[in-house]
Design an enzyme around this catalytic site. Sequence first.
Site, PDB file in Angstrom:
ATOM      1  N   ASP A  49      -1.699  -2.710  -3.907  1.00 40.01           N
ATOM      2  CA  ASP A  49      -1.982  -1.276  -3.901  1.00 40.01           C
ATOM      3  C   ASP A  49      -0.650  -0.586  -4.123  1.00 40.01           C
ATOM      4  OD1 ASP A  49      -4.693  -1.557  -3.727  1.00 40.01           O
ATOM      5  OD2 ASP A  49      -4.914  -0.536  -1.805  1.00 40.01           O
ATOM      6  N   ASP A  97      -5.138  -3.309   4.739  1.00 42.71           N
ATOM      7  CA  ASP A  97      -5.257  -2.458   5.920  1.00 42.71           C
ATOM      8  C   ASP A  97      -3.914  -1.764   6.103  1.00 42.71           C
ATOM      9  OD1 ASP A  97      -7.848  -2.461   6.840  1.00 42.71           O
ATOM     10  OD2 ASP A  97      -7.629  -4.402   7.859  1.00 42.71           O
ATOM     11  N   HIS A  98      -3.961  -0.430   6.242  1.00 39.48           N
ATOM     12  CA  HIS A  98      -2.731   0.370   6.258  1.00 39.48           C
ATOM     13  C   HIS A  98      -2.098   0.369   7.643  1.00 39.48           C
ATOM     14  CE1 HIS A  98      -4.266   2.706   2.483  1.00 39.48           C
ATOM     15  NE2 HIS A  98      -4.141   1.401   2.297  1.00 39.48           N
ATOM     16  N   HIS A 110     -10.422  -2.501   7.412  1.00 40.96           N
ATOM     17  CA  HIS A 110     -11.226  -3.408   6.579  1.00 40.96           C
ATOM     18  C   HIS A 110     -11.543  -4.725   7.282  1.00 40.96           C
ATOM     19  CE1 HIS A 110     -10.784  -0.851   3.040  1.00 40.96           C
ATOM     20  NE2 HIS A 110      -9.496  -0.795   3.283  1.00 40.96           N
ATOM     21  N   ASN A 119      -6.719  -3.768  -4.856  1.00 46.39           N
ATOM     22  CA  ASN A 119      -7.958  -3.256  -5.438  1.00 46.39           C
ATOM     23  C   ASN A 119      -7.745  -1.908  -6.131  1.00 46.39           C
ATOM     24  OD1 ASN A 119      -7.584  -2.790  -2.549  1.00 46.39           O
ATOM     25  ND2 ASN A 119      -9.412  -1.518  -2.643  1.00 46.39           N
ATOM     26  N   ASP A 151       0.815  -1.206   0.000  1.00 47.53           N
ATOM     27  CA  ASP A 151       0.000   0.000   0.000  1.00 47.53           C
ATOM     28  C   ASP A 151       0.857   1.268   0.000  1.00 47.53           C
ATOM     29  OD1 ASP A 151      -1.252  -2.357   1.634  1.00 47.53           O
ATOM     30  OD2 ASP A 151      -2.952  -1.287   0.783  1.00 47.53           O
ATOM     31  N   HIS A 164      -3.324  -9.505  -1.407  1.00 46.81           N
ATOM     32  CA  HIS A 164      -3.521  -8.114  -0.980  1.00 46.81           C
ATOM     33  C   HIS A 164      -4.469  -8.027   0.213  1.00 46.81           C
ATOM     34  CE1 HIS A 164      -3.842  -3.825  -1.018  1.00 46.81           C
ATOM     35  NE2 HIS A 164      -5.150  -3.880  -1.188  1.00 46.81           N
ATOM     36  N   TYR A 196      -1.272   4.580  -6.175  1.00 44.94           N
ATOM     37  CA  TYR A 196      -2.503   5.294  -5.818  1.00 44.94           C
ATOM     38  C   TYR A 196      -2.753   6.439  -6.780  1.00 44.94           C
ATOM     39  CZ  TYR A 196      -2.888   2.674  -1.534  1.00 44.94           C
ATOM     40  OH  TYR A 196      -3.069   1.673  -0.630  1.00 44.94           O
TER      41      TYR A 196
END
Length: 333
Positions: free
Chosen positions: A83, A251-252, A224, A121, A50, A215, A86
């Site tokens: 991810d 999840d970040h 999430h 995603n 991410d 992911h 972005y």
Amino acid sequence: MASFSENSMNVYILFTIIFGLGFLHATAELQKFTHTPKADGSLSFLVVGDWGRRGEYNQSDVALQMGDVGEKLDIDFVVSTGDNFYDDGLTSEHDPNFEDSFTKIYTARSLQKRWYSVLGNHDYRGDVEAQLSPFLRIIDKRWICLRSFIVDSELAEIFFVDTTPFVRDYFTVSEGHTYDWREVYPPKTYISTMLKDLDIALRQSTAKWKFVVGHHAIRSIGHHGDTPELRSHLLPILQANNVDFYVNGHDHCLEHISDNASPIQFLVSGAGSKAWRGDVQNLNGKDVHFFYDGQGFMSVQLTQTEADIVFYDVHGHVLHKTNSSKKELHSSI
Ligand SMILES: *[C@@H]1O[C@H](CO)[C@@H](O)[C@H](O)[C@H]1NC(C)=O
Ligand SMILES: *[C@@H]1O[C@H](CO)[C@@H](O)[C@H](O)[C@H]1NC(C)=O
């Protein structure tokens, strides 16, 4: 008349053989990349997820610390949990975001290794084929992104799984985003083929350590949380094949979770840039050994007898360590 029916029988058998082989070919093996372990038999790598935000949200700071840790551990490669770019993946093979968020950010000498990436995603919201294109390897030869594939060393086998098509919500109009589902339709076939290939590959694996990377989370207490579709379809295959670690982003944050359904350790490394979401989900039967809401990354060091996992923050400080042998697992903060 007798010879006619005999002939048509032979033709029938011939067709069965041809189509039978064709079917086997259609569920061909997952592509495999091989790595020989270091001279001492060990293997090490970093995991980040991410991340691609042109250095913003501390992405550059995390990259700097990855470079230092990568040097110390003499890493063999980097794993990206998706991810990658972005907000909406890459627009084409020529999207400058590829260099701005990857090539120009992860500049440390130790990070000039292969980067094995899955799609997230957000990557599906752009031109997916661009991220998968070998053309990107001409721009930056580290980049290896496929939908589902295997990285194999004598010591460990890492199975990369394309988890985005599992999530039903992304297929509903109300979700509000556009996804590049070329090659995924019909998703039911796509998923069943992938799971079958994964199951076969896992069953054939003789590696000491088995990792599966995707992911989306199977177990997470971040924003999430658990992904129900993965818990019902992917998890049973991991359990049946003695997978040691499931690793994901989405999840970040950084997490280390287990539960009493199996010895699988769930490791979340999705903190490559924007973090500090500030919400936590219900534990829901999970044993949470570690959760960190901020930026950072994870390292993995493997030998025949030990797996050492370490989580780091944006300053490179160690947040959590866990080491695992085939028999038992000790955790410490
Ligand atoms: C960057 O990291 C520092 C140190 O953890 C933190 O205080 C700051 O909020 C972070 N910035 C962002 C945009 O997350
Ligand atoms: C693994 O953990 C155990 C118990 O905490 C410790 O004694 C051992 O030295 C650790 N192994 C490594 C390689 O760090």
